[in-house]
Design a protein around this motif. Structure first.
Motif, PDB file in Angstrom:
ATOM      1  N   UNK A   7       0.616  -1.194   0.267  1.00 11.99           N
ATOM      2  CA  UNK A   7       0.452   0.354   0.300  1.00 11.99           C
ATOM      3  C   UNK A   7       1.027   0.720  -0.220  1.00 11.99           C
ATOM      4  N   UNK A   8       0.676   2.280  -1.083  1.00  6.66           N
ATOM      5  CA  UNK A   8       1.301   3.199  -0.641  1.00  6.66           C
ATOM      6  C   UNK A   8       1.389   4.088  -0.035  1.00  6.66           C
ATOM      7  N   UNK A   9       0.116   4.320   0.860  1.00  6.32           N
ATOM      8  CA  UNK A   9       0.072   5.067   1.926  1.00  6.32           C
ATOM      9  C   UNK A   9       0.845   4.889   3.519  1.00  6.32           C
ATOM     10  N   UNK A  10       0.911   3.368   2.873  1.00  7.77           N
ATOM     11  CA  UNK A  10       1.191   2.594   4.048  1.00  7.77           C
ATOM     12  C   UNK A  10       3.286   2.470   4.389  1.00  7.77           C
ATOM     13  N   UNK A  11       3.453   2.755   3.024  1.00  8.80           N
ATOM     14  CA  UNK A  11       4.982   3.205   2.121  1.00  8.80           C
ATOM     15  C   UNK A  11       5.563   4.243   3.235  1.00  8.80           C
ATOM     16  N   UNK A  12       4.560   5.796   2.439  1.00  6.18           N
ATOM     17  CA  UNK A  12       4.493   6.999   3.319  1.00  6.18           C
ATOM     18  C   UNK A  12       4.438   7.121   4.999  1.00  6.18           C
ATOM     19  N   UNK A  13       3.675   6.111   5.704  1.00  9.26           N
ATOM     20  CA  UNK A  13       3.562   6.006   6.770  1.00  9.26           C
ATOM     21  C   UNK A  13       5.237   5.460   7.439  1.00  9.26           C
ATOM     22  N   UNK A  14       5.700   4.494   6.866  1.00 11.77           N
ATOM     23  CA  UNK A  14       6.510   3.690   7.109  1.00 11.77           C
ATOM     24  C   UNK A  14       8.251   4.922   6.744  1.00 11.77           C
ATOM     25  N   UNK A  15       7.610   5.651   5.924  1.00  9.70           N
ATOM     26  CA  UNK A  15       9.427   6.465   5.337  1.00  9.70           C
ATOM     27  C   UNK A  15       9.805   5.595   4.936  1.00  9.70           C
ATOM     28  N   UNK A  16       9.109   4.635   3.513  1.00  8.21           N
ATOM     29  CA  UNK A  16       9.599   3.937   2.543  1.00  8.21           C
ATOM     30  C   UNK A  16      10.098   4.439   1.702  1.00  8.21           C
ATOM     31  N   UNK A  17       8.812   5.535   1.254  1.00  9.92           N
ATOM     32  CA  UNK A  17       8.890   6.252   0.356  1.00  9.92           C
ATOM     33  C   UNK A  17       8.481   7.369   0.801  1.00  9.92           C
ATOM     34  N   UNK A  18       9.004   8.971   0.115  1.00  7.91           N
ATOM     35  CA  UNK A  18       8.792  10.275   0.308  1.00  7.91           C
ATOM     36  C   UNK A  18       7.213  10.710   0.726  1.00  7.91           C
ATOM     37  N   UNK A  19       7.277  12.087   1.063  1.00  7.04           N
ATOM     38  CA  UNK A  19       6.101  12.820   1.022  1.00  7.04           C
ATOM     39  C   UNK A  19       6.083  14.137   2.102  1.00  7.04           C
ATOM     40  N   UNK A  23       1.986  16.109   9.781  1.00 15.76           N
ATOM     41  CA  UNK A  23       1.252  16.233  11.020  1.00 15.76           C
ATOM     42  C   UNK A  23       1.423  14.085  10.845  1.00 15.76           C
ATOM     43  N   UNK A  24       1.478  13.909  12.629  1.00 16.39           N
ATOM     44  CA  UNK A  24       2.032  12.625  13.177  1.00 16.39           C
ATOM     45  C   UNK A  24       2.235  12.800  14.414  1.00 16.39           C
ATOM     46  N   UNK A  25       1.372  11.408  14.890  1.00 13.78           N
ATOM     47  CA  UNK A  25       1.144  10.996  15.942  1.00 13.78           C
ATOM     48  C   UNK A  25       0.767   9.724  16.143  1.00 13.78           C
ATOM     49  N   UNK A  26       0.907   9.171  17.092  1.00 13.67           N
ATOM     50  CA  UNK A  26       0.854   7.563  17.103  1.00 13.67           C
ATOM     51  C   UNK A  26      -0.183   7.038  16.207  1.00 13.67           C
ATOM     52  N   UNK A  27      -1.638   7.358  16.334  1.00 13.99           N
ATOM     53  CA  UNK A  27      -2.284   6.936  15.438  1.00 13.99           C
ATOM     54  C   UNK A  27      -2.469   7.218  13.543  1.00 13.99           C
ATOM     55  N   UNK A  28      -2.279   8.263  13.888  1.00 14.46           N
ATOM     56  CA  UNK A  28      -2.642   9.085  12.692  1.00 14.46           C
ATOM     57  C   UNK A  28      -1.069   9.918  11.773  1.00 14.46           C
ATOM     58  N   UNK A  29      -1.301  10.363  10.326  1.00 18.40           N
ATOM     59  CA  UNK A  29       0.030  11.145   9.752  1.00 18.40           C
ATOM     60  C   UNK A  29      -1.615  11.676   9.051  1.00 18.40           C
ATOM     61  N   UNK A  30      -0.049  12.459   9.079  1.00 19.96           N
ATOM     62  CA  UNK A  30      -1.482  13.603   7.237  1.00 19.96           C
ATOM     63  C   UNK A  30       0.181  14.475   6.378  1.00 19.96           C
ATOM     64  N   UNK A  31      -0.172  14.583   4.866  1.00 18.47           N
ATOM     65  CA  UNK A  31       0.476  15.214   4.428  1.00 18.47           C
ATOM     66  C   UNK A  31      -0.044  15.483   3.371  1.00 18.47           C
ATOM     67  N   UNK A  32       1.192  16.353   2.329  1.00 22.15           N
ATOM     68  CA  UNK A  32       0.198  16.873   1.317  1.00 22.15           C
ATOM     69  C   UNK A  32      -0.014  15.552  -0.026  1.00 22.15           C
TER      70      UNK A  32
END
Ligand code: 5GP
Ligand code: ZN
Length: 117
Positions: A7-19, A23-32
């Protein structure tokens, strides 16, 4: 949190691909959004891989509630509430969903029409 390696968003969450993470906390992340549809276009995602709203279960209620609170914090930080902002969730390919990891679109900085296109 359970992530899907394909999943592309899982890859962003785990910083495997850049974004551009705003915002980021324990349960959520936000990116442009990569392809913004307004001067401000941010995607808020849970750190748990839930494909779509229709795949939510009762145990996800806190995570999903948390998404809205995260969106409010981002709107506060950016002053979006002054002129208003639109929040959109596309659910299912027929409604325009293209990435199957729940995400809340935050759009702001221009006028929005109703009904939506
Ligand atoms: P949907 O159509 O599923 O409601 O929204 C998916 C959004 O994700 C689209 O607005 C699209 O521009 C954005 N998007 C797709 N791939 C990427 C990516 O790799 N990075 C970022 N930042 N946004 C993406
Ligand atoms: Zn995912």
């Amino acid at each position: 949190m359970s992530l899907d390696p394909d999943c592309i968003f899982c890859k962003i969450i785990s910083k495997k691909i850049p974004a551009k993470i705003v915002y980021e906390d324990e349960f959520a992340a936000a990116f442009e959004d990569l392809n913004p549809q307004a001067p401000v276009h941010i995607l808020v995602v849970p750190k748990k891989h839930i494909p779509e709203v229709h795949a939510m279960s009762a145990e996800d209620r806190e995570i999903v509630g948390h998404l809205f609170l995260a969106a409010k914090k981002i709107a506060d930080q950016k002053g979006l509430h002054v002129k208003g902002y639109r929040m959109v969730i596309n659910n299912g390919a027929g409604a325009g969903q293209s990435v199957f990891h729940i995400h809340l679109h935050i759009l702001s900085g221009r006028r929005f029409s109703w009904p939506p296109g």
